[in-house]
Design an enzyme around this catalytic site. Structure first.
Site, PDB file in Angstrom:
ATOM      1  N   LEU A  33       9.327  -2.784   7.251  1.00  0.00           N
ATOM      2  CA  LEU A  33      10.714  -2.355   7.160  1.00  0.00           C
ATOM      3  C   LEU A  33      11.471  -2.620   8.455  1.00  0.00           C
ATOM      4  CD1 LEU A  33      12.787  -0.629   5.476  1.00  0.00           C
ATOM      5  CD2 LEU A  33      12.137   1.226   6.996  1.00  0.00           C
ATOM      6  N   PHE A  87      24.397   6.428   9.172  1.00  0.00           N
ATOM      7  CA  PHE A  87      23.364   5.929   8.271  1.00  0.00           C
ATOM      8  C   PHE A  87      23.999   5.558   6.940  1.00  0.00           C
ATOM      9  CE2 PHE A  87      18.693   5.739   7.601  1.00  0.00           C
ATOM     10  CZ  PHE A  87      18.334   5.434   8.899  1.00  0.00           C
ATOM     11  N   HIS A 108      14.572  -1.101  -0.627  1.00  0.00           N
ATOM     12  CA  HIS A 108      15.298  -1.112   0.651  1.00  0.00           C
ATOM     13  C   HIS A 108      15.761  -2.544   0.891  1.00  0.00           C
ATOM     14  CE1 HIS A 108      16.233  -0.641   4.856  1.00  0.00           C
ATOM     15  NE2 HIS A 108      15.924   0.635   4.828  1.00  0.00           N
ATOM     16  N   HIS A 146      10.463   0.744  -1.543  1.00  0.00           N
ATOM     17  CA  HIS A 146      10.440   1.572  -0.348  1.00  0.00           C
ATOM     18  C   HIS A 146      10.165   3.030  -0.635  1.00  0.00           C
ATOM     19  CE1 HIS A 146      11.434   2.802   3.665  1.00  0.00           C
ATOM     20  NE2 HIS A 146      12.451   3.525   3.286  1.00  0.00           N
ATOM     21  N   GLU A 175      17.258   0.885   8.455  1.00  0.00           N
ATOM     22  CA  GLU A 175      18.689   0.925   8.207  1.00  0.00           C
ATOM     23  C   GLU A 175      19.470   1.175   9.494  1.00  0.00           C
ATOM     24  OE1 GLU A 175      19.760   2.426   4.368  1.00  0.00           O
ATOM     25  OE2 GLU A 175      20.860   4.026   5.356  1.00  0.00           O
ATOM     26  N   ARG A 187      21.564   2.033  -0.518  1.00  0.00           N
ATOM     27  CA  ARG A 187      20.531   0.994  -0.638  1.00  0.00           C
ATOM     28  C   ARG A 187      20.498   0.335  -2.001  1.00  0.00           C
ATOM     29  NH1 ARG A 187      15.833   4.349   2.635  1.00  0.00           N
ATOM     30  NH2 ARG A 187      16.893   4.183   4.646  1.00  0.00           N
ATOM     31  N   GLN A 195      13.290   3.110  -5.292  1.00  0.00           N
ATOM     32  CA  GLN A 195      14.245   2.570  -4.332  1.00  0.00           C
ATOM     33  C   GLN A 195      13.760   1.265  -3.708  1.00  0.00           C
ATOM     34  OE1 GLN A 195      15.324   4.609  -0.362  1.00  0.00           O
ATOM     35  NE2 GLN A 195      17.190   4.562  -1.584  1.00  0.00           N
ATOM     36  N   ARG A 225      18.129   7.701  -3.306  1.00  0.00           N
ATOM     37  CA  ARG A 225      18.076   8.532  -2.106  1.00  0.00           C
ATOM     38  C   ARG A 225      18.890   7.889  -0.996  1.00  0.00           C
ATOM     39  NH1 ARG A 225      14.667   8.456   2.872  1.00  0.00           N
ATOM     40  NH2 ARG A 225      13.944   6.427   2.172  1.00  0.00           N
TER      41      ARG A 225
HETATM   42  C1  FAD Z   1       8.644   2.225   6.505  1.00  0.00           C
HETATM   43  C2  FAD Z   1       9.314   3.496   6.077  1.00  0.00           C
HETATM   44  C3  FAD Z   1      10.384   3.975   6.814  1.00  0.00           C
HETATM   45  C4  FAD Z   1      11.017   5.155   6.430  1.00  0.00           C
HETATM   46  N1  FAD Z   1      12.063   5.588   7.178  1.00  0.00           N
HETATM   47  C5  FAD Z   1      12.658   6.759   6.841  1.00  0.00           C
HETATM   48  C6  FAD Z   1      13.743   7.259   7.603  1.00  0.00           C
HETATM   49  O1  FAD Z   1      14.152   6.666   8.589  1.00  0.00           O
HETATM   50  N2  FAD Z   1      14.298   8.421   7.255  1.00  0.00           N
HETATM   51  C7  FAD Z   1      13.851   9.125   6.175  1.00  0.00           C
HETATM   52  O2  FAD Z   1      14.383  10.192   5.919  1.00  0.00           O
HETATM   53  N3  FAD Z   1      12.837   8.674   5.431  1.00  0.00           N
HETATM   54  C8  FAD Z   1      12.237   7.511   5.722  1.00  0.00           C
HETATM   55  N4  FAD Z   1      11.196   7.049   4.947  1.00  0.00           N
HETATM   56  C9  FAD Z   1      10.678   7.866   3.867  1.00  0.00           C
HETATM   57  C10 FAD Z   1       9.812   8.980   4.410  1.00  0.00           C
HETATM   58  O3  FAD Z   1       9.118   8.532   5.540  1.00  0.00           O
HETATM   59  C11 FAD Z   1       8.756   9.430   3.418  1.00  0.00           C
HETATM   60  O4  FAD Z   1       9.346   9.700   2.209  1.00  0.00           O
HETATM   61  C12 FAD Z   1       8.100  10.702   3.908  1.00  0.00           C
HETATM   62  O5  FAD Z   1       7.574  10.505   5.169  1.00  0.00           O
HETATM   63  C13 FAD Z   1       7.011  11.155   2.970  1.00  0.00           C
HETATM   64  O6  FAD Z   1       6.294  12.215   3.578  1.00  0.00           O
HETATM   65  P1  FAD Z   1       5.234  13.037   2.787  1.00  0.00           P
HETATM   66  O7  FAD Z   1       4.820  14.146   3.665  1.00  0.00           O
HETATM   67  O8  FAD Z   1       5.768  13.374   1.472  1.00  0.00           O
HETATM   68  O9  FAD Z   1       4.023  12.045   2.528  1.00  0.00           O
HETATM   69  P2  FAD Z   1       3.104  11.161   3.481  1.00  0.00           P
HETATM   70  O10 FAD Z   1       3.544  11.179   4.878  1.00  0.00           O
HETATM   71  O11 FAD Z   1       2.982   9.858   2.803  1.00  0.00           O
HETATM   72  O12 FAD Z   1       1.723  11.918   3.451  1.00  0.00           O
HETATM   73  C14 FAD Z   1       0.884  11.908   2.346  1.00  0.00           C
HETATM   74  C15 FAD Z   1      -0.349  12.690   2.672  1.00  0.00           C
HETATM   75  O13 FAD Z   1      -1.093  12.946   1.517  1.00  0.00           O
HETATM   76  C16 FAD Z   1      -2.433  12.676   1.728  1.00  0.00           C
HETATM   77  N5  FAD Z   1      -3.049  12.279   0.474  1.00  0.00           N
HETATM   78  C17 FAD Z   1      -2.574  11.411  -0.424  1.00  0.00           C
HETATM   79  N6  FAD Z   1      -3.423  11.309  -1.444  1.00  0.00           N
HETATM   80  C18 FAD Z   1      -4.454  12.138  -1.196  1.00  0.00           C
HETATM   81  C19 FAD Z   1      -5.661  12.456  -1.865  1.00  0.00           C
HETATM   82  N7  FAD Z   1      -6.000  11.889  -3.029  1.00  0.00           N
HETATM   83  N8  FAD Z   1      -6.506  13.337  -1.306  1.00  0.00           N
HETATM   84  C20 FAD Z   1      -6.211  13.918  -0.113  1.00  0.00           C
HETATM   85  N9  FAD Z   1      -5.089  13.648   0.543  1.00  0.00           N
HETATM   86  C21 FAD Z   1      -4.227  12.767   0.023  1.00  0.00           C
HETATM   87  C22 FAD Z   1      -2.427  11.581   2.734  1.00  0.00           C
HETATM   88  O14 FAD Z   1      -3.635  11.550   3.429  1.00  0.00           O
HETATM   89  C23 FAD Z   1      -1.274  11.987   3.613  1.00  0.00           C
HETATM   90  O15 FAD Z   1      -1.719  12.899   4.587  1.00  0.00           O
HETATM   91  C24 FAD Z   1      10.566   5.858   5.304  1.00  0.00           C
HETATM   92  C25 FAD Z   1       9.515   5.372   4.576  1.00  0.00           C
HETATM   93  C26 FAD Z   1       8.902   4.183   4.923  1.00  0.00           C
HETATM   94  C27 FAD Z   1       7.817   3.652   4.068  1.00  0.00           C
END
Ligand code: FAD
Ligand code: SF4
Ligand code: F3S
Ligand code: FES
Lengths: 247, 116, 580, 139
Positions: free
Chosen positions: C243, C117, C233, C354, C246, C286, C231, C389
């Protein structure tokens, strides 16, 4: 290229009306637009009160399922260009209670999902210090397809049996049960079979097969259910023929 | 329907479906169309009887009749339920469908047993 | 208004939130634990993550190597104690997920497979084809169903944190299906609300990523850390911003400019080799790749399409077999949304917003400076990601720090008494605010979409890949005026049932707060580091800025920026070297 | 607000549509499904005909001749023609769906669906040929 396309969208505002109605909107036509983009255009510029669910816009979160021109679709993966010249009919998914406009209630599925125990069940856990369970690519392949379900509910809204018999556990939940049954790390198949051979389980399905046809992720729930039936039947035969201990 | 018997009925349904799929088209073609329409000459009474005297043929015919009847019973039962939405008549439908299949099976056994 | 009570309340059902809630249920089975989420948990944006999640597992790799890659990748802004804890606990967390059923891709002998990666010197990224986040999220969600103790409030939208007697004691939320305003009191609250990519117009992020949790914490008095680090991407599809992971480059994909030239070789990222070389060329970090794109564009060597400039990502030489086994989703997305087949054609790509390195400031246990308030995942800034990151660190971060925050919050909650009655009075106030300012609001002249579009434009112009003081100043003013205009919003939907206009308005207000924090933090940081590149201050300045920015909400509602030194343990700041 | 709307704030009033009795005419797929299920009626019909044939066979040559004569009437020819089409439809749908229910694995790899389907059709042809041969040889 046509400049605009008409959308006929089901509205249902429980605070104002007791039955769904139809609203017509004219949106600009763009080659790259999916139906969801058109709905967002409506919400942003024509009518802020239209309600629908969406999130990823890349066909993986499973929120945006609706009926487009009569068949269940992910609206973020249905291009306007596939439904020309229109008008395009957008309705909430069939067989679910409608909460508002294009939003349906899917809490029924959430209860059913829990019922089929979609998690790894083992007699004894392997300590983390001993590392991963080995699983060859072939073993992975045995359940991989069933693990691709995004819980979009299109299959439920395509299955007339679910419509007629809302207690039917239904395609996606059974496919997910099968996903764990087929996982080489899991030992919970007997428990799940117990649950799924009950009245509302696998035997309700009459193999209409529409669930598989509409599934956007090629999960093949219809296949999962039929395979499950075969397992269930073989299990039944065994329990008939073999003495208790040998089952 | 007691839960324990459903898998059994489904097995009968599947077996019957397979038998019907594999063998019915050719039999209908021969017996129902080719012979009556004179595309082929009808086998004589004796030759048919000779064939049926063979124990393998008897077994074949038994399976040929009974399993597809159970196939029908199963499918028809659900078609009645779902197509006409007559869930409340469940008991009646079940008795009718599987009863018919059972009767047909018994009859097949009797006939095949009694044919000289 | 109904009142619900629990001991630990997790806000957000993504990777971080679900890991946290399981941690509470497992370590403190007696506590009442709940997860509240504005979408069903399996819809959370973690579902979109594609490429993989990093953790040291193979012989030949080492924790120190992972730590060094992370720290140098973050341009030495990472807190090194946090990074050390992160790399140490990562393998166990990933194994735990394996035990819970995550369908990781495997070696022929059945062991976990890893892939290279960007910015990583050794292959250590676990993957489940190219739907890693999807599989992780569904595994986590389905595993939570096993615990009867876990309460869920699905499709409840949090509008406020309740703070009383100096500690966070619950939330106010609206239940979308009924529109009812609800109070959930808690002895500890964990924010796992994800990032805020939607502050920008062109992003890989889902519609729900509006920085809700960041804004909630900020309004409750907790600081936002390192918000200037956004960031980009390098490989998003033009128009949709979808996306292209990577992993496509990790498997051997090339970035080509309009002359078919692997342009990264001109930007100190190494020499073009036919096979991928770790920490080199397409496998650089990135920030550097996205910056190289801008330079290429300035030189007129990019292509131009209806949705702006782009370059090509070429996978054709990988062949259908590799693409179908390792990158099936890439092929699916390209076919579906771009109408091209990467087996035969090159993919048009351009940099796209991203990920948010910044977030609610926490210590290495996930605790924010506000007692009782914890944060984890993309909403939080611990910080392990520093100024940039590395791909595949953030999914792992969700697990490691989700679990840590869960345990810490549970321990804290176990020692607290029930929240008092004064929080309920606050909740009433919040209910009144929602009714008067939104639900029953008539008149007003501004559309949500207009304000959002202007915010987007402002952010893209001022806080993009390259920034300068003057535009940032202007942006700060513009955002302030948008905040004022927000008060004049015209709302068409006055209903209770599933009112998504209300949530869109609230999300816009969250984004405006977060946007201000980003712009003000960027304005103060007069240096260039990682993803924060100031054309007016092109050099890194360790003397002044080897520090985290902390944006507090000032008395006037504007951000006040302070600094906190970076924790350095074993890796003194050095030069970031790639491709050599 | 319409007369029968009884919305009370905070209480969801979901709209549930009843499934129509004519649901199976709603779209082509459903109609196809019901048609497929109705093939079973013709299966049962021909099983009945076979029983009848056996009975007449047991009763002697005259009865059997009457049976054959009956089959020659336009009514029966028409019935059999329809039954043949339906049963053909049954066979095709049955074979095509077979790989969904029965997954064959050879040394860990799933045998592709088209192979399973192909084997089904092959068995069909072979069996049909054998039946035709045995029945017609007796002439
Ligand atoms: C397209 C894409 C590909 C990616 N690929 C990778 C990868 O290959 N490897 C890697 O390490 N990272 C990757 N990332 C980054 C990584 O996926 C995210 O940083 C990570 O999943 C974030 O997880 P989280 O649990 O913090 O938030 P999220 O999964 O975004 O969850 C947020 C939660 O909060 C809740 N929420 C938000 N606001 C409120 C509110 N006001 N009231 C109640 N609930 C709320 C939502 O309902 C949701 O359940 C990628 C990101 C993207 C966008
Ligand atoms: S099985 Fe397919 S259609 Fe059904 S919920 Fe899962 S992904 Fe959607
Ligand atoms: S559509 Fe329904 S009946 Fe069975 S095969 Fe699919 S679940
Ligand atoms: S918006 Fe996520 S699947 Fe369509």
């Amino acid at each position: 290229m046509q400049p605009a396309v008409t959308l006929r969208v089901t509205r249902y505002r429980p605070e104002q009306e007791s039955e769904p109605t139809l609203a017509t909107y004219e949106v600009p036509y763009r080659k790259d637009w999916v139906v969801l983009d058109a709905l967002n255009y409506i919400k942003d510029t024509l009518d802020g009160s239209l309600s629908f669910r969406w999130s990823c816009r890349m066909g993986v979160c499973g929120s945006c399922g609706m009926k487009v021109n009569g068949s269940p679709k992910l609206t973020c993966a249905s291009f306007l260009s596939d439904s020309l010249p229109g008008p395009i009919r957008v309705e909430p998914l069939d067989y679910f209670p409608v909460v508002r406009d294009l939003v349906v209630d899917m809490s029924d599925f959430m209860r059913k999902l829990k019922k089929v125990k979609p998690w790894i069940i083992r007699h004894d856990e392997r300590p983390l210090a001993e590392g991963e369970y080995l699983q060859t690519p072939d073993q992975l392949d045995a359940y991989k397809q069933f693990s691709m379900c995004i819980n979009c509910m299109l299959c439920y809204s395509a299955c007339p049996i679910y419509g007629l018999e809302p207690s039917f556990i239904g395609p996606a939940a059974i496919a997910l049960a099968q996903r764990y049954n087929m996982d080489s790390r899991d030992e919970g198949a007997p428990e799940r079979l117990e649950i799924l051979s009950e009245h509302d389980g696998i035997w309700q399905c009459t193999f209409v097969g529409e669930c598989t046809k509409v599934c956007p992720k090629h999960v093949d729930p219809a296949g999962a259910i039929q395979q499950y039936k075969l397992t269930g039947a073989i299990h039944w035969l065994k329990s008939l023929l073999l003495p208790r201990g040998a089952r | 329907m007691p839960r324990s018997i459903t898998p059994f009925l489904w097995l009968l349904f599947s077996a019957g479906g397979t038998v019907a799929a594999l063998l019915f088209p050719i039999h209908i073609l021969l017996t129902g169309l080719a012979v009556p329409l004179g595309w082929v000459n009808a086998p004589s009474y004796e030759s048919v009887l000779g064939l049926v005297r063979n124990p393998v043929a008897r077994l074949y015919l038994f399976v040929f009749v009974s399993l597809p009847l159970f196939h029908w019973a199963h499918r028809f039962r659900y078609t009645l339920y779902d197509g006409l939405q007559v869930k409340h008549l469940t008991a009646l439908i079940v008795v009718f469908c599987y009863g018919t299949a059972l009767a047909g099976t018994v009859m097949a056994a009797y006939l095949l047993w009694t044919i000289p | 208004m109904d009142r619900f009570a629990c001991d630990v309340l997790v806000v957000g059902g993504g990777g971080a939130g679900l890991r946290a809630v399981i941690a509470v249920a497992e370590t403190h089975p007696k506590l009442r634990v709940a997860v509240i989420s504005k979408v069903y948990p399996m819809r959370s944006h973690t579902v979109s993550a594609e490429g993989g999640a990093a953790a040291v597992i193979k012989a030949g790799d080492s924790l120190d190597a992972h730590a060094y890659d992370t720290i140098s990748g973050g341009d030495w802004l990472s807190d090194q104690d946090a990074v050390e804890a992160f790399v140490r606990e990562a393998p166990e967390e990933m194994l735990r997920l394996e035990h819970w059923g995550c369908p990781w891709s495997r070696e022929p002998d059945g062991h976990i497979a890893v892939r290279p990666f960007g910015g990583m010197k050794i292959e250590r990224t676990w993957f489940a084809a190219d739907k890693t986040g999807f599989h992780m999220l569904h595994t986590l969600f389905q595993t939570t169903l096993k615990y009867d103790a876990i309460e869920r409030y699905d499709e409840w939208f949090v509008t406020k944190l309740l703070v009383d007697a100096g500690r966070c004691q619950g939330v106010v939320a609206t239940e979308l299906a009924t529109g009812k305003i609800q109070v959930i009191t808690a002895k500890a609250v964990i924010l796992c609300t994800g990032g805020c990519g939607k502050v920008f117009p062109f992003t890989t992020n889902a519609n729900i990523k509006n920085g809700d949790g960041m804004a909630l914490a900020y309004r409750a008095g907790a600081p936002l850390k390192d918000m200037e680090f956004v960031q980009y991407h390098p490989t998003g599809l033009p128009f949709t911003g979808i996306l292209i992971t990577e992993a496509a480059r990790a498997e051997g994909g090339w970035l080509l400019n309009k002359d078919g030239y692997r342009f990264l070789q001109d930007y100190d990222l190494g020499k073009p080799e036919p096979k991928p070389v770790l920490r080199s060329m397409e496998l650089g970090p990135r920030d550097r790749l996205s910056q190289a794109f801008v330079k290429e564009q300035e030189k007129g060597r990019t292509l131009e399409g209806p949705y702006g400039h782009y370059v090509h990502l070429d996978l054709r030489h990988l062949g259908a077999r590799v693409i179908d086994t390792k990158l099936p989703f890439v092929r699916e997305l390209c076919l579906k949304y771009q109408n091209i087949d990467p087996v035969k054609e090159m993919i048009p790509v351009r940099p796209v917003v991203h990920y948010m390195m910044g977030g609610v400031s926490t210590d290495i246990h996930g605790a924010t400076p506000l007692p009782g308030l914890y944060a984890a995942g993309e909403a939080a800034c611990v910080s392990i990601n520093g100024a940039n990151r590395l791909g595949s660190n953030s999914l792992t971060e969700c697990l490691v720090f989700g679990a840590r925050a869960g345990e810490a919050a549970a321990a804290f909650a176990a020692a607290q008494r029930e929240p008092g009655p004064s929080v309920l009075a606050q909740a009433d106030d919040e209910g009144r605010r929602l009714e008067e300012k939104f639900r029953r609001k008539t008149g007003g002249h501004e559309r949500i979409a207009t304000l959002r579009a202007e915010m987007h434009e402002t952010m893209e112009e001022s806080a993009g890949i390259y920034r300068t003081g003057a535009t940032l100043e202007k942006a700060a003013e513009k955002l302030q005026s948008l905040q004022e205009r927000f008060g004049d919003l015209a709302l068409a939907d006055h209903s209770y049932t599933f009112n998504t206009e209300l949530t869109a308005a609230l999300e816009l207000s969250y984004m405006l707060d977060v946007a201000e924090a980003i712009v003000h933090s960027a304005l103060r940081r007069r240096e260039s580091r990682g993803s924060h590149q100031r054309t007016d201050f092109p050099a890194r300045d360790d003397a002044e800025f080897l520090a985290h920015s902390l944006a507090y909400r000032g008395a006037d509602g504007r951000p006040r920026v302070e600094y906190l030194p970076v924790t350095i343990t074993r890796w003194p700041p050095g030069k970031r070297v790639y491709g050599r | 607000m319409s007369a029968e709307a009884h919305y009370t704030p905070y209480h969801p009033r979901w709209y549930r549509r009843r499934v129509s009795v004519w649901w199976w005419l709603q779209n082509r797929a459903y109609a196809g499904f019901v048609l497929r299920e109705l093939t079973s009626v013709f299966v049962a019909f021909f099983a009945g005909v076979t029983l009848w044939q056996l009975r007449t066979l047991a009763q002697g040559p005259d009865a059997y001749a009457r049976f054959l004569a009956c089959l020659g009437t336009p009514l029966f020819v028409a019935l059999h023609a329809v039954a043949f089409l339906f049963v053909l439809f049954h066979s095709i749908t049955w074979f095509n769906l077979a790989p969904k229910a029965v997954v064959v694995r050879l040394s860990g790899k799933r045998v592709p669906d088209w192979v399973v389907v192909g084997l089904n059709y092959a068995a069909w042809l072979v069996l049909s040929g054998a039946v035709a041969l045995i029945v017609l040889r007796g002439r």
